[in-house]
Enzyme design. Sequence first.
Site, mmCIF file in Angstrom:
data_model
loop_
_atom_site.group_PDB
_atom_site.id
_atom_site.type_symbol
_atom_site.label_atom_id
_atom_site.label_comp_id
_atom_site.label_asym_id
_atom_site.label_seq_id
_atom_site.Cartn_x
_atom_site.Cartn_y
_atom_site.Cartn_z
ATOM 1 N N SER A 125 107.997 -18.516 9.059
ATOM 2 C CA SER A 125 108.036 -18.449 10.518
ATOM 3 C C SER A 125 106.741 -17.898 11.083
ATOM 4 O O SER A 125 106.477 -18.038 12.266
ATOM 5 C CB SER A 125 109.215 -17.580 10.969
ATOM 6 O OG SER A 125 109.171 -16.333 10.317
ATOM 7 N N HIS A 146 109.264 -26.012 9.705
ATOM 8 C CA HIS A 146 109.786 -24.790 10.322
ATOM 9 C C HIS A 146 111.060 -25.076 11.122
ATOM 10 O O HIS A 146 111.003 -25.675 12.196
ATOM 11 C CB HIS A 146 108.701 -24.175 11.223
ATOM 12 C CG HIS A 146 109.103 -22.890 11.867
ATOM 13 N ND1 HIS A 146 108.749 -22.543 13.135
ATOM 14 C CD2 HIS A 146 109.863 -21.855 11.407
ATOM 15 C CE1 HIS A 146 109.245 -21.357 13.436
ATOM 16 N NE2 HIS A 146 109.933 -20.920 12.400
ATOM 17 N N GLU A 158 109.654 -27.962 13.343
ATOM 18 C CA GLU A 158 108.214 -28.145 13.501
ATOM 19 C C GLU A 158 107.643 -28.628 12.158
ATOM 20 O O GLU A 158 107.878 -28.004 11.121
ATOM 21 C CB GLU A 158 107.547 -26.821 13.907
ATOM 22 C CG GLU A 158 107.943 -26.357 15.307
ATOM 23 C CD GLU A 158 107.300 -25.034 15.729
ATOM 24 O OE1 GLU A 158 107.013 -24.874 16.919
ATOM 25 O OE2 GLU A 158 107.103 -24.150 14.864
ATOM 26 N N ASN A 196 106.752 -20.447 18.864
ATOM 27 C CA ASN A 196 106.602 -18.991 18.884
ATOM 28 C C ASN A 196 105.357 -18.552 19.647
ATOM 29 O O ASN A 196 105.293 -17.433 20.149
ATOM 30 C CB ASN A 196 106.582 -18.418 17.462
ATOM 31 C CG ASN A 196 107.979 -18.412 16.868
ATOM 32 O OD1 ASN A 196 108.967 -18.530 17.601
ATOM 33 N ND2 ASN A 196 108.077 -18.308 15.556
#
Length: 509
Positions: A125, A146, A158, A196
Site C-alpha cells: 500500500s 493494489h 490499481e 492515497n
Amino acid sequence: MKLDVNRPDLTVGVIGTGAMGRGIVQVTAAGGMNVLMTDARPGAAAEARDFIAKMLERAAEKGSMSKEEAAAATARITIVDSHKDMKPCHVVIEAIVENLEAKRALFGELETIVTPDCIMVSNTSSMSVTTIGAKLKTPQRFAGFHFFNPVPLMKLVEVISGLLTEEWVCDALMALGKRMTREPVRLTDAPGFLVNQVGRGFTLEASHLVYEGVSTFADVDRVMRDVGGFRMGPFELMELTGLDVTQPASALIYNQFFQEPRYRPNLIMQERYEAGVLGRKSKKGFYDYDADMKAIVAAEKPAPAARPESVWVSSVEVQGSAKLKELLGKLDASIETGAKPSAQALILVTPIGEDATTAATSQNLDPKRTVAVDTLFPMVKRRTIMTTPITDPAYRDAAHGLLASDGVPVTVCRDSPGFIAQRIVAMIVNIGCSIAQSRTSVPADIDKAVTLGLNYPNGPFKFADVLGVQNIHRILENMNRIYADPRYRPNIWLTRRAKLGVSLLTPEL
Ligand code: NAI
C-alpha cells in the site's frame, strides 16, 4: 501479451492470507480461477479458507451467485505449504507484512521457483514498486497490484508499473483485474500511487485548518458532508482508518516526494499518533466514544435570533454576490442598493480563496461589520460564514441568524483563505493535477479511481468542472499569495488550463 489471463486453467498464487490476501483469494476464485494460497503463520491459510467459504456462502444467500457457483469457487482454492509450491502459478500476488526486506526476500526466492513468464505482483500500500523490484533478476515481470479493503466490496484495483516493468505485464494485470470483476486503473509508480495521494488533500488540509484554529473537527466534518457532498468528513474517515495507518502513510508520502509542501503533515495528527489516540480502534481519537462506540459530538448551538437591519453585499465577486442576493431575497432581508454600505449595514463579502480580512481591507470595507459567505458550493444543506478577527459579534450573529432563518444550518468559522470546503477541495484538485502532470495516470482514470477508491462525490477533475476551473485556480493563487507558503502554489498543469478556459478533462493533443 505473453500471458492469456483468460485461459480456463489460469492459476493464481496468493502469499499472505490476512485481511487483504483472503479478499484477493475470494475474488480470484469467484472469477473462475484456480488459487494456491499460503501463509507463514501455521493455521492462517486454513482460517482464511473457512472465512472465504463463509463469505461465498453468504454471497449465494444474497443472490449474487448460485450455491453451486459458491461451492465451485471454494473448491478452486488450494492451501499449499510453502512458496516452493507456487511453481505452477501464472501469476503470484503477494499480500504479506508491509516490510521492504520481507517483500524483497520473498520475491527473490519466488523468481527462482516460478516459470520465467509468471507475473509477480505486490499488493503493497505504501512502498515503491520500483524499489521492491529493483534487486530482482527479472524486474520486468514484476508490478504493483493494489487492492482496497474490504476487497470483495471495493471494486478498484490499481495496476502499477515500476520503472522496469514491461508493458505486457500491466496489460495482463488489467485483464486479470477485470476477470476478478474489479475495475482496474493503470498508473505508473508514484508515492501513494494514485488514490492515497489524492486522499492527502482531504485529510491533511482538514488537519491544517484545525491546527490554525479556523474550525473544529466536528464542524469541518459537518461542512465537508453537507457542503462538499462527501459521505464522511475527513476526521470521521481518519477515525475509522486509524491514525496508526493514516499518519505513517502521510509522513511516508511526504518524504518519498522529497518534502513536497503539498503533502506536508502536521502536529494535529502526529501528536495523536504518538499518544496512541488513534480513533475508533483506541476508543478515543478526534472524537470521544460512548459505551456503544457512538462518537460523542456536541450538538450544534441553535442559530441566534438576531437579524440585521439592512445588508450590503459586495459586488466584487459577480457570481457570488448574485447568488447571495438571490438567497437574501428569499430570506426577506433588507438589501441595500447603494455603491457603499450605510453606516449601520451588515457587510457581506463572497471571497474565492481569500480570507475575510483580505476581502474587507482590499475593498476598503469596515472589518468590524464584515462577514464572508461561501457561495461557491450549493447553500442548500448548510452554509459557511467566517469573520475577520475583529468582526463585532453582534454583526456575526446577525449574519448567522439571517442566513439560518429558513432552517438551513450555518457553520461559523474563523478567518481562513478559502473557508473550509473551498480550500480542501482545491487541494484535492491540485494534487489530481500533479498526478496528471507527472503522467502517473490520465484525468479520466484519476477521477474513476478516486470515486471508486475513496467514495468522493466527484474525482478532482469533475470537481473542477462543477465548481469552475478558474475558481479552483483562484482559490489556490489567493491562498498561495496570502499564506506565502508553496504548499498552496497552483500546479502549472492546472494554471495552463485555467488560462485557456478549458475543462481539466480535455484530452491533451
Ligand atoms: P495482515 O497482517 O492482515 O496479513 C498479512 C499476512 O501475511 C499474515 O497472515 C501473516 O501471517 C502473513 N505473512 C507475513 N509475512 C509472511 C511471509 N514472509 N510469507 C508468507 N506469509 C507472511 O495484513 P494486510 O492488512 O492483509 O496487508 C497485507 C499487505 O497488503 C501489506 O503489504 C499492506 O500494506 C497491503 N494493503 C493493506 C491494506 C489494508 O487496508 N489492510 C490495503 C491495501 C494494501
